[in-house]
Design an enzyme around this catalytic site. Structure first.
Site, PDB file in Angstrom:
ATOM      1  N   ARG A  46       0.829  -1.219   0.000  1.00  0.00           N
ATOM      2  CA  ARG A  46       0.000   0.000   0.000  1.00  0.00           C
ATOM      3  C   ARG A  46       0.857   1.261   0.000  1.00  0.00           C
ATOM      4  O   ARG A  46       0.332   2.357   0.048  1.00  0.00           O
ATOM      5  CB  ARG A  46      -0.950  -0.025   1.198  1.00  0.00           C
ATOM      6  CG  ARG A  46      -1.916  -1.193   1.111  1.00  0.00           C
ATOM      7  CD  ARG A  46      -3.106  -1.074   2.032  1.00  0.00           C
ATOM      8  NE  ARG A  46      -3.876  -2.306   1.959  1.00  0.00           N
ATOM      9  CZ  ARG A  46      -3.942  -3.216   2.924  1.00  0.00           C
ATOM     10  NH1 ARG A  46      -3.300  -3.016   4.047  1.00  0.00           N
ATOM     11  NH2 ARG A  46      -4.652  -4.298   2.774  1.00  0.00           N
ATOM     12  N   VAL A  47       2.177   1.096  -0.015  1.00  0.00           N
ATOM     13  CA  VAL A  47       3.073   2.252  -0.139  1.00  0.00           C
ATOM     14  C   VAL A  47       3.482   2.403  -1.596  1.00  0.00           C
ATOM     15  O   VAL A  47       3.590   3.497  -2.125  1.00  0.00           O
ATOM     16  CB  VAL A  47       4.300   2.081   0.789  1.00  0.00           C
ATOM     17  CG1 VAL A  47       5.334   3.155   0.520  1.00  0.00           C
ATOM     18  CG2 VAL A  47       3.860   2.137   2.243  1.00  0.00           C
TER      19      VAL A  47
END
Length: 505
Positions: free
Chosen positions: A366-367
């Site tokens: 999710r980064v």
């Protein structure tokens, strides 16, 4: 005959009166009502705090967890064979803490920070509370620096950044710990302090890990916290918090740290065992209601600190074991919702020979690109998409008798990409090598090469670049970008290695 002088006597009496200490200490003492199964119920500890350490008559330590109207539920941190009904218990007034500092590096300790490696006492005076508050919003900064794992499939498609929490999830024996250990080995020379927390594993596994890290020169910057399967549930429950406390000490000094919790399923089971014995009400799958908080307060301690806080970071790689690939069970869904992405390992892929057995379809970071270097971001964009499309086509092509040329080409590309991403254990790759391998696959240079020659190509390309094209390696490693000059060098090198293999074929 000795003469006694009155002035001497009066002087001694005056001195004694002046030195008299009239302070009174009140110790908080209780009596054991009941003991068994690693739990003691104690009457009389009226002033005890939740999480406070208590000491029994035989020297066994305990942790006060249940504060009830008429008794205190204490979890024992040892065998406690000498504890009997009616024996006294003393509250220490101290919340559980652990020694921290530079002296911890290279050591194997238990959940209380006591050495297990036979190298003597740990020479440090610093200590830190096992449970402490996670950094707040203002104290954090967004994740922007890569934490290279050395595993091409992860660094290219599911990048991990410093300060991120990336879950490693899969069935048993699918290579979860191998990914974590490779990541530790890959931090050599990167000035990253690593903490490996082993929960509920065999003592022999921990001994093997110590040897592997020592052989590869990684033990010097690593602390191993071990709560093996034979330890009481209380120590298995505390081990991850101990690991986090040791890493936090370095994080607040401005250093980059990496913590591996292997694995949190065992910690949840230990917590469930303690809670049921303490007669706390069971919830879903018999876990107590606060098992989510048990993991969230641990993983929230991982952070990338702001410039004002010293720029330190703590990257967490929690490991969760699933049963028959069921990611919708209670503990897996809890931890998935807390972390910033997951690397899912599939037993089907592992058994088919793809190792690391990463299922690209449901693995995610999710980064994302924020944690990638420009060099790999430039070329890895299409890799995940091509592999996902290959998975769909491979399933479809089993039923189709004749396929058009475009579909066959796509299937061929996918097979070669899969072969490229195979990587043996304990052999992490540097950035320049990863860029070269991914570039060769995504730009189509291997489309004509037989699939069985791909692993040989990877080996020969790495040797060729290290031997004849050291300037390419140096340029990519230092600048972290793939410049036009480096790209031209790389193209020529790939073409030369492919041509050599085609002639041999």
């Amino acid at each position: 005959m000795v003469s006694i002088r009155p002035d001497e006597i009066s002087a001694i009496l005056k001195q004694q009166i002046e030195d008299y200490d009239k302070s009174v200490s009140v110790s908080n003492v209780g009596t054991v009502l009941q003991v068994g199964d690693g739990i003691a119920r104690i009457y009389g500890l009226d002033q005890v705090m939740s999480g406070e350490l208590v000491v029994f008559e035989d020297g066994t330590e305990g942790l006060a967890l249940n504060l009830e109207d008429d008794n205190v539920g204490v979890v024992l941190m040892g065998e406690g064979v000498g504890i009997q009904e009616g024996s006294t218990v003393k509250a220490t007034g101290k919340i559980a803490s652990v020694p921290v500092g530079q002296a911890m590096l290279g050591r194997v300790v238990n959940s209380l920070g006591l050495p297990l490696d036979g190298k003597g006492e740990i020479a440090t005076t610093d200590s830190r509370l096992i449970e402490s508050m996670a950094p707040g919003i203002i104290q954090r900064k967004s994740v922007h620096e890569p934490m290279q794992t050395g595993i091409t499939a992860i660094d290219a498609m599911i990048p991990i950044g410093r300060g991120q929490r990336e879950l490693i999830i899969g069935d048993r024996q699918t290579g979860k710990s191998a990914i974590a250990i490779d990541t530790i080995i890959n931090q050599k020379g990167e000035d990253v302090v690593c903490v490996y927390v082993s929960i509920g594993q065999k003592a022999a596994s921990v001994a093997n890990l110590v040897e592997v890290l020592r052989e590869r020169g990684a033990l010097d910057y690593t602390v191993i916290v071990a709560a093996s399967a034979s330890e009481p549930a209380s120590l298995q429950y505390l081990a991850p918090y101990t690991g986090a406390a040791i890493a936090e000490h370095f994080m607040y000094q401005g250093k980059a740290t990496l913590v591996i919790y292997d694995d949190l399923t065992k910690q949840a089971q230990a917590y469930r065992q303690m809670s049921l014995l303490l007669r706390r009400p069971p919830g879903r799958e018999a876990y107590p209601g606060d098992v989510f908080y048990c993991h969230s307060r641990l993983l929230e301690r991982a952070a990338k600190l702001s410039d004002a806080m010293g720029k330190g970071s703590m990257t967490a790689l929690p490991i969760i074991e699933t049963q028959a690939g069921d990611v919708s069970a209670y503990i897996p869904t809890n931890v998935i919702s807390i972390t910033d992405g997951q690397v899912f390992l599939s037993s089907d892929l592992f058994n088919s020979g793809l190792r690391p057995a990463i299922n690209v379809g449901i693995s995610v970071s999710r980064v994302g690109g924020a944690a990638q270097t420009k060099a790999i971001k430039k070329i890895a964009g299409t890799l995940k998409l091509e592999l996902a499309q290959f998975d769909e086509l491979a399933a479809f092509s089993q039923f189709a008798s004749d396929l058009d040329a475009a579909t066959q080409a796509q299937l061929g590309r996918g097979k070669r990409l899969r072969e490229l991403l195979k990587q043996p254990q304990f052999s992490p790759l540097i950035l320049a090598e990863q860029v070269a391998i991914v570039y060769a696959g995504t730009k189509g240079y291997l489309d004509e090469l037989p699939v069985e020659k791909v692993s040989e190509f990877v080996r020969e390309l790495r040797e060729y670049l290290k031997g004849s094209q050291a300037e390419y390696i140096n340029a990519v490693q230092t600048e972290k970008v793939l410049s036009d000059a480096s790209e031209a060098t790389l193209k020529a090198a790939i073409k030369e290695v492919v041509a050599g293999l085609m002639v041999a074929a």
